[in-house]
Structures are given as structure tokens and as C-alpha cells.
Design an enzyme around this catalytic site. Structure first.
Site, PDB file in Angstrom:
ATOM      1  N   GLU A 160       0.825  -1.215   0.000  1.00 51.07           N
ATOM      2  CA  GLU A 160       0.000   0.000   0.000  1.00 51.07           C
ATOM      3  C   GLU A 160       0.854   1.259   0.000  1.00 51.07           C
ATOM      4  OE1 GLU A 160      -2.675  -0.141   3.359  1.00 51.07           O
ATOM      5  OE2 GLU A 160      -3.987  -1.615   2.424  1.00 51.07           O
ATOM      6  N   GLU A 249      -6.254  -7.310  -0.586  1.00 53.81           N
ATOM      7  CA  GLU A 249      -6.529  -7.135   0.851  1.00 53.81           C
ATOM      8  C   GLU A 249      -7.830  -6.370   1.023  1.00 53.81           C
ATOM      9  OE1 GLU A 249      -3.283  -5.602   3.393  1.00 53.81           O
ATOM     10  OE2 GLU A 249      -4.833  -4.470   4.461  1.00 53.81           O
TER      11      GLU A 249
END
Ligand code: MG
Length: 326
Positions: A160, A249
Site C-alpha cells: 500500500e 486485501e
């Protein structure tokens, strides 16, 4: 008599393996992208589903779950077709501080996924991967060398990127360098790239994807308690414009990993994933005291769980995975 035995055996002994359910990897083989779709060895759409492990960092709540018992349980009992090894790259006890130890944890999960015939995501779990590009190249080179010939392995090269980390200036150049290193060894396995703003700005990737590579997907992350229809709209536009998206995710709780399971919004997201044929991997197998954790503190860290060992999120995700048809 001998002849009869031979007949029985030729009917029974050789027919037996065909009655066994094929594993996900036996069924789907090498995966690739075809426009925005993820497809299997027969060019049929495939949607993987499974849990993510928690950060692998030494001394954190996730590390003891990196073992074959956990992988076997999620493959056989939860019916997961994929598991994600979230190798911690940031903070204390990470790969940067302790590379061999973290690598061994990841490899134990990869080896068990291969053994169980499921897919496995090797995730460079970082919010600052561009700061450790040299290490990323070295790590993924070694993973590609060891596992790149197998259909099981999926590389996720940047979990991320932060909101301030620019897609054009920072993420794309990093991704290009790491992909080039992987592709020198492994020409075909899937590679997932994180997108700007904790893997939410898939619109930026859709407007300016990497060119010149095959089998690249872009990650979309969401937490149902926080992210809702506006993020689905953004993702739908990106998909409609042809971007291959992988939900590597997501959480049923709030974006900070805590809070209650938001069942209603989670179902909206799962329907969205299903309608678009997306794969989905949910956070996380851990016994940390927070809403996203799937295992209760005190339960075995080697799998084999009963319902009593699972948190509300663990019970929910197990049901979702058992019902998810790929
Ligand atoms: Mg390969």
C-alpha cells in the site's frame, strides 16, 4: 481369480484418483490476464478467494501463524484457493531488520501452499517500498528463481503506497524496476502492483497503466466499515476501462483494522467482486486483539480450529470462502 482381481483393480485402483476433488491449482493451472479478466490455463475466468496472513514481523501477533498447519486448514476446511503471505518490510522485526527469519516464514507458507495445491501471494508488505527497492529486487529475484516455474506463486510487489506517494513519479518507476528483475527469471507468473492511497486510486492506474508487460494486475484495497459506494464506483470505472484489478486485501471492519464486522457493506463489496469476477483476499489470520483478526487469543496457531476458536470475522470469512465458487 487372478484375472478377476486384475479387473477389479483396473476399475477401482485407477479410477480412484478421478473421484478426488482437484485442487485449485490442478483445476486452473497457470493464471494470466486477458484484458481486465483473470483467466486460467483454459482461458476461463477465475476468481480466487482466501485469507491474508498478518504482518510477518518478528514479535508481532501474526508471525506464529506462518506454518503448514494454518495453510492446510484454510485450504481444506475454509476451501480457500489462495493465501497471502504479508511479509513485513516496515517497522521493527521486519525483513529489512531480519531478512533470513522473515524469508523462512514466507517460504514455509509458500511450500505448504504448493503442497496443498492452492495459490500463494508473496506480498512485500510495505507503505514505503520505494525506499527499499534494492532489497525488493534482491528478494523477488530469489523468489522467482526458487518458485517462478510453479503455477502457484503470485508476486505482490508493493502492498500500500501512501496517499502522498505519486503514481507516476514514484510507484510506476519502482514497479517497472522490480517487474524487470522478476521477468528476467520468470516470464509469466502474475504480478500485483499497489496503487496510490493505500491501494485505492485504481483510477490513476487505469489512466496510466504500465505498458509492455503481460500478467500484471493492480490492487484495490478496501475496509467495508470505512469505504463504500464511491470507491466501488471508482473501481467499476477502472475495470470498465480495461484495468485488471485484484483485491489483494480487504477487511469487513474499519480501515484501522478494528471495529465490528460490517456485514451489510461487506456483502455489497462481495457482490461487487463476484459480479466483476474479481479475486478477493481478506485481512487477517492473526490473534491480535482487534476486529479484523480471525483467530481468538489462546487458540492454536497451527490451524485445526473449531468454530469456538474463531472471532466473528473469522466465522464470517470462513463461511464466505466455503461458499465462494471459483
Ligand atoms: Mg513462471
Amino acid at each position: 481369480m487372478k484375472k478377476q482381481l486384475l479387473l477389479v483393480c483396473s476399475l477401482f485402483c485407477f479410477a480412484l484418483p478421478s473421484y478426488a476433488q482437484p485442487t485449485p491449482v490442478e483445476k486452473h493451472g497457470s493464471l494470466s490476464t486477458d484484458g481486465p479478466r483473470l483467466v486460467n490455463k483454459n482461458n476461463q475466468p477465475v476468481s480466487l478467494a482466501g485469507p491474508s496472513l498478518f504482518w510477518s514481523n518478528n514479535g508481532w501477533e501474526g508471525e506464529s501463524f506462518y506454518n503448514a498447519g494454518v495453510v492446510t486448514t484454510v485450504a481444506k476446511d475454509w476451501k480457500a484457493s489462495v493465501i497471502r503471505a504479508a511479509m513485513g518490510v516496515d517497522h521493527s522485526g521486519s525483513f529489512i531488520e531480519s531478512p533470513e527469519n522473515n524469508r523462512l516464514k514466507v517460504e514455509s507458507v509458500v511450500d505448504a501452499a504448493i503442497e496443498n495445491g492452492i495459490y500463494v501471494i508473496i506480498d512485500w508488505h510495505s507503505h514505503h517500498a520505494e525506499d527499499v527497492e534494492v532489497q525488493a529486487i534482491e528478494f523477488f529475484t530469489s523468489m522467482a528463481t526458487k518458485y517462478g516455474h510453479l503455477p502457484n506463486v503470485i508476486y505482490e510487489i508493493y502492498n500500500e503506497p501512501l496517499q502522498k506517494t505519486d503514481w507516476h513519479k514514484t510507484i510506476k518507476p519502482y514497479a517497472k524496476n522490480v517487474i524487470d528483475a522478476i521477468r528476467k527469471i520468470d516470464p509469466d507468473n502474475l504480478i500485483i502492483i499497489g496503487t496510490q492511497t493505500w491501494s485505492q486510486d485504481v483510477d490513476k492506474a487505469a489512466k496510466s497503466p504500465l505498458s509492455g508487460y503481460d500478467n500484471i494486475l493492480y490492487s484495490l484495497h478496501f475496509y467495508a466499515g470505512t469505504h463504500k459506494q464511491s470507491l466501488r464506483d471508482r473501481a467499476q470505472q477502472a475495470i470498465d476501462s480495461g484495468l485488471p484489478i485484484f483485491i489483494s486485501e480487504w477487511g469487513s471492519v474499519n480501515a484501522d483494522g478494528d471495529g465490528m464486522v460490517d456485514l451489510e457493506e461487506s456483502m455489497r463489496w462481495l457482490i461487487f467482486a463476484k459480479q466483476n469476477g474479481l479475486s478477493q483476499v481478506s485481512w487477517s489470520i492473526s490473534n491480535k486483539v482487534e476486529g479484523a483478526s480471525m483467530i481468538k487469543p489462546g487458540a492454536s496457531t497451527w490451524g485445526g480450529w473449531s468454530k469456538d476458536d474463531l472471532t466473528p470475522n473469522g466465522i464470517f470469512i470462513r463461511e464466505v470462502l466455503r461458499a465462494w465458487e471459483d
